[in-house]
Design an enzyme around this catalytic site. Structure first.
Site, PDB file in Angstrom:
ATOM      1  N   ALA A  10       0.947  -1.387  -0.039  1.00 16.77           N
ATOM      2  CA  ALA A  10       0.003  -0.198   0.054  1.00 16.77           C
ATOM      3  C   ALA A  10       0.841   1.152  -0.124  1.00 16.77           C
ATOM      4  O   ALA A  10       0.760   1.988  -0.964  1.00 16.77           O
ATOM      5  CB  ALA A  10      -1.091  -0.027   1.247  1.00 16.77           C
ATOM      6  N   CYS A  42      -6.888  -6.450   2.918  1.00 16.95           N
ATOM      7  CA  CYS A  42      -8.251  -6.328   3.618  1.00 16.95           C
ATOM      8  C   CYS A  42      -9.358  -7.021   3.296  1.00 16.95           C
ATOM      9  O   CYS A  42     -10.424  -7.465   3.715  1.00 16.95           O
ATOM     10  CB  CYS A  42      -8.642  -4.884   3.730  1.00 16.95           C
ATOM     11  SG  CYS A  42      -7.215  -3.489   3.755  1.00 16.95           S
ATOM     12  N   ASP A 281       2.396   0.986   7.738  1.00 16.02           N
ATOM     13  CA  ASP A 281       2.220   0.264   9.048  1.00 16.02           C
ATOM     14  C   ASP A 281       3.699   0.272   9.759  1.00 16.02           C
ATOM     15  O   ASP A 281       3.719  -0.053  11.080  1.00 16.02           O
ATOM     16  CB  ASP A 281       1.834  -1.159   8.794  1.00 16.02           C
ATOM     17  CG  ASP A 281       0.523  -1.308   8.478  1.00 16.02           C
ATOM     18  OD1 ASP A 281      -0.124  -0.243   8.535  1.00 16.02           O
ATOM     19  OD2 ASP A 281       0.069  -2.430   8.510  1.00 16.02           O
ATOM     20  N   ALA A 299      -5.017   0.895   6.577  1.00 21.26           N
ATOM     21  CA  ALA A 299      -4.784   1.059   5.211  1.00 21.26           C
ATOM     22  C   ALA A 299      -4.693   2.421   4.544  1.00 21.26           C
ATOM     23  O   ALA A 299      -3.755   2.818   3.786  1.00 21.26           O
ATOM     24  CB  ALA A 299      -5.670   0.146   4.283  1.00 21.26           C
ATOM     25  N   ASN A 303      -1.753   4.377   2.458  1.00 21.32           N
ATOM     26  CA  ASN A 303      -1.858   5.005   1.042  1.00 21.32           C
ATOM     27  C   ASN A 303      -1.697   6.427   1.000  1.00 21.32           C
ATOM     28  O   ASN A 303      -0.825   6.888   0.274  1.00 21.32           O
ATOM     29  CB  ASN A 303      -3.364   4.537   0.331  1.00 21.32           C
ATOM     30  CG  ASN A 303      -3.325   3.204   0.051  1.00 21.32           C
ATOM     31  OD1 ASN A 303      -2.959   2.806  -1.003  1.00 21.32           O
ATOM     32  ND2 ASN A 303      -3.759   2.529   1.051  1.00 21.32           N
ATOM     33  N   TRP A 432     -33.783  12.898  14.400  1.00 20.77           N
ATOM     34  CA  TRP A 432     -32.587  13.207  15.205  1.00 20.77           C
ATOM     35  C   TRP A 432     -31.672  12.059  14.941  1.00 20.77           C
ATOM     36  O   TRP A 432     -31.702  10.710  15.517  1.00 20.77           O
ATOM     37  CB  TRP A 432     -32.743  13.411  16.552  1.00 20.77           C
ATOM     38  CG  TRP A 432     -33.514  14.521  17.305  1.00 20.77           C
ATOM     39  CD1 TRP A 432     -34.834  14.747  17.223  1.00 20.77           C
ATOM     40  CD2 TRP A 432     -32.897  15.891  17.369  1.00 20.77           C
ATOM     41  NE1 TRP A 432     -35.266  16.115  17.514  1.00 20.77           N
ATOM     42  CE2 TRP A 432     -33.804  16.644  17.791  1.00 20.77           C
ATOM     43  CE3 TRP A 432     -31.613  16.327  17.274  1.00 20.77           C
ATOM     44  CZ2 TRP A 432     -33.805  17.893  17.822  1.00 20.77           C
ATOM     45  CZ3 TRP A 432     -31.403  17.746  17.429  1.00 20.77           C
ATOM     46  CH2 TRP A 432     -32.596  18.492  17.899  1.00 20.77           C
TER      47      TRP A 432
END
Ligand SMILES: Cc1cc2nc3c(=O)[nH]c(=O)nc-3n(C[C@H](O)[C@H](O)[C@H](O)COP(=O)(O)OP(=O)(O)OC[C@H]3O[C@@H](n4cnc5c(N)ncnc54)[C@H](O)[C@@H]3O)c2cc1C
Length: 446
Positions: A10, A42, A281, A299, A303, A432
């Protein structure tokens, strides 16, 4: 200029691609120790759940495309083993054992993280397989098919373990989860964690928290996970105890590491060496709510970090503001999400937290198909600031958490958040919004 990237997933491939787009004249080399680049880790639990799906479908862009279409010198099977920041070189070994040396002007370390394995005998046995890389996914898929796996023990109860339980149950495989600490999802509001536990149990998952791990043994028909007071039989054991940053390369080169042994970077992703960046990471980040360094391996951060490094290498001055730890995952029919701090984390960070937990609905009153939404919200009594939100429900959670994430990034007070103009129509929520109901309740406490 030579821009060398270590790690081809990534963060690394985002950086390499963007750098080449920014400056086609740049020499961009990527060193990747495996044969795989640019894939969706993922997506692995969902792919594994479908035996007919090919794990290779998770590859976003193949290595040859980066080489042919983008002009990136992508070297798979090249493991970086040593950095010499003094003479700006990186050396290592190919998978065939050939030694290589490369010089760089700018270097990005994007080596990611490795799975934490239990420190017990037997983890080297066939059938003990963590899920981190695409190759792990391949091995798990093949093992399940070839060995006709019927029983899996998962060590750990984090989000990857939970996603894998769903995948295993979809294939009608028995799933037992075990961990040594006594509390299931300790970071989560206890009532909400109980809802997740019930969801797991009603889908046939058996939870065994509070069992110290002793050893894994081969048995006549597979494996045994042995605890002092419990023995679990399995065809496969999946350690899913979290990950640890791959920072040794940097640390051995004298680059400063910090929280959780991740590589310390500034908001421009520069390490303590001015020519070396780190992203993803393996690197730390600023937590926007606490202002302190944190390490949250997810992730989007990888990126985004890759992009920022590419821009900075190409002469811009791009800063990443940090993270609020926004995360979402699925547990069977439940969506679970969080952003920011829980009350215990807030206290630890020096805030004076107040919290509420409310139950609302995913659709308007009397609209068919509504289900419950739980919201837990934390604010600071001293400043009135919103500090964190956790959410749970069958629908309307996964993307609603992003409103909380944006409010946390903007450092909004609970009062400001309670005044936000949120959308309403009966199929999507009550007038709400559940987030507004929680904020209104929290306002009474801060
Ligand atoms: C099963 C699973 C599910 C996940 N689900 C989610 C999710 O839903 N949402 C989310 O936000 N995140 C998720 N993640 C986390 C996400 O995949 C990571 O945050 C992301 O991949 C980090 O990217 P990275 O480039 O920093 O590191 P990595 O993806 O780990 O890539 C690092 C690369 O560096 C290579 N490398 C390491 N050392 C060397 C070396 N010395 N020389 C050469 N190459 C080296 C590695 O082989 C690897 O290819 C998931 C992860 C897993 C495993």
């Amino acid at each position: 200029m030579d821009f060398v990237v270590i790690g081809g997933d990534a963060a690394g491939m985002s950086a390499a691609s963007r750098a080449k787009r920014n400056r086609p004249d740049l020499n961009v080399t990527v060193l990747e120790k495996t044969g795989d680049v640019s894939y969706s880790a993922c997506g692995m639990p969902y792919n594994i759940a479908e035996p007919d799906m090919d794990i290779e479908d998770l590859v976003v862009r193949h290595a040859q495309v980066f080489r042919d279409k983008q002009g990136i010198n992508l070297l798979t099977g090249h493991c970086a083993e040593e950095l010499s920041p003094g003479d700006k070189t990186v050396s290592g070994r190919t998978s065939e054992g050939k030694v290589f040396h490369l010089s760089y002007d700018k270097l990005l370390i994007a080596t990611g993280a490795s799975p934490v394995m239990p420190d017990i005998p037997g983890t080297e046995l066939p059938g003990v397989i963590p899920l981190k890389t695409l190759d792990d996914g391949r091995k798990i898929k093949a093992f399940i098919k070839d060995r006709r796996v019927r029983r899996v023990v998962l060590i750990g109860m984090g989000y990857i373990a939970l996603e894998m339980c769903e995948a295993l149950r979809a294939m009608d495989i028995q799933a037992d989860m075990v961990k040594s600490r006594p509390t299931f999802l300790p970071w989560m509001n206890a009532d909400m964690a109980e809802v997740i536990r019930e969801e797991l149990e009603s889908n046939g998952v058996v939870l065994h928290p509070g069992h110290a791990l002793e050893r894994i043994e081969a048995s006549d028909d597979g494996l045994k996970l042995i605890c002092p007071d419990l023995t679990l039989d399995a065809d496969m054991i999946l350690p899913a105890m979290g990950v640890t940053p791959n920072s040794e390369l940097a640390a051995n080169a004298g680059i400063i590491t910090g929280i959780g042994n991740s590589i310390a970077v500034d908001t421009g992703l520069r390490t303590s060496d001015e020519n070396v960046f780190a992203a993803g990471d393996c690197a730390d980040a600023v937590h926007v709510v606490t202002g302190e360094k944190t390490w949250i391996p997810l992730a989007l951060r990888a990126n985004r970090g890759g992009w920022a490094v590419a821009d900075n290498v190409c002469g811009k001055d791009v800063r990443v503001h940090g993270t609020v730890g926004t995360a979402v995952f699925k547990v069977f029919d439940l969506q679970v999400a969080r952003a920011g701090l829980n009350a215990a984390e807030a206290t630890k960070a020096g805030f004076d937290p107040a919290e509420v937990m409310i139950r609302s609905r995913s659709r308007a009153h009397a609209h068919p198909g509504a289900s419950k939404i739980w919201v837990q919200m934390v604010g600071d009594k001293k400043t009135g600031c919103l500090l964190g939100v956790q959410m749970l429900g069958k629908e309307g959670v996964a993307h609603r958490i992003n409103a909380a994430a944006v409010a946390l990034h903007a450092r909004m007070t609970v009062e400001q958040f309670s005044q936000s103009d949120m959308a309403y129509a009966p199929p999507f929520g009550p007038v709400w919004d559940p987030l507004l109901t929680a904020a209104n309740q929290l306002l009474k406490k801060i």
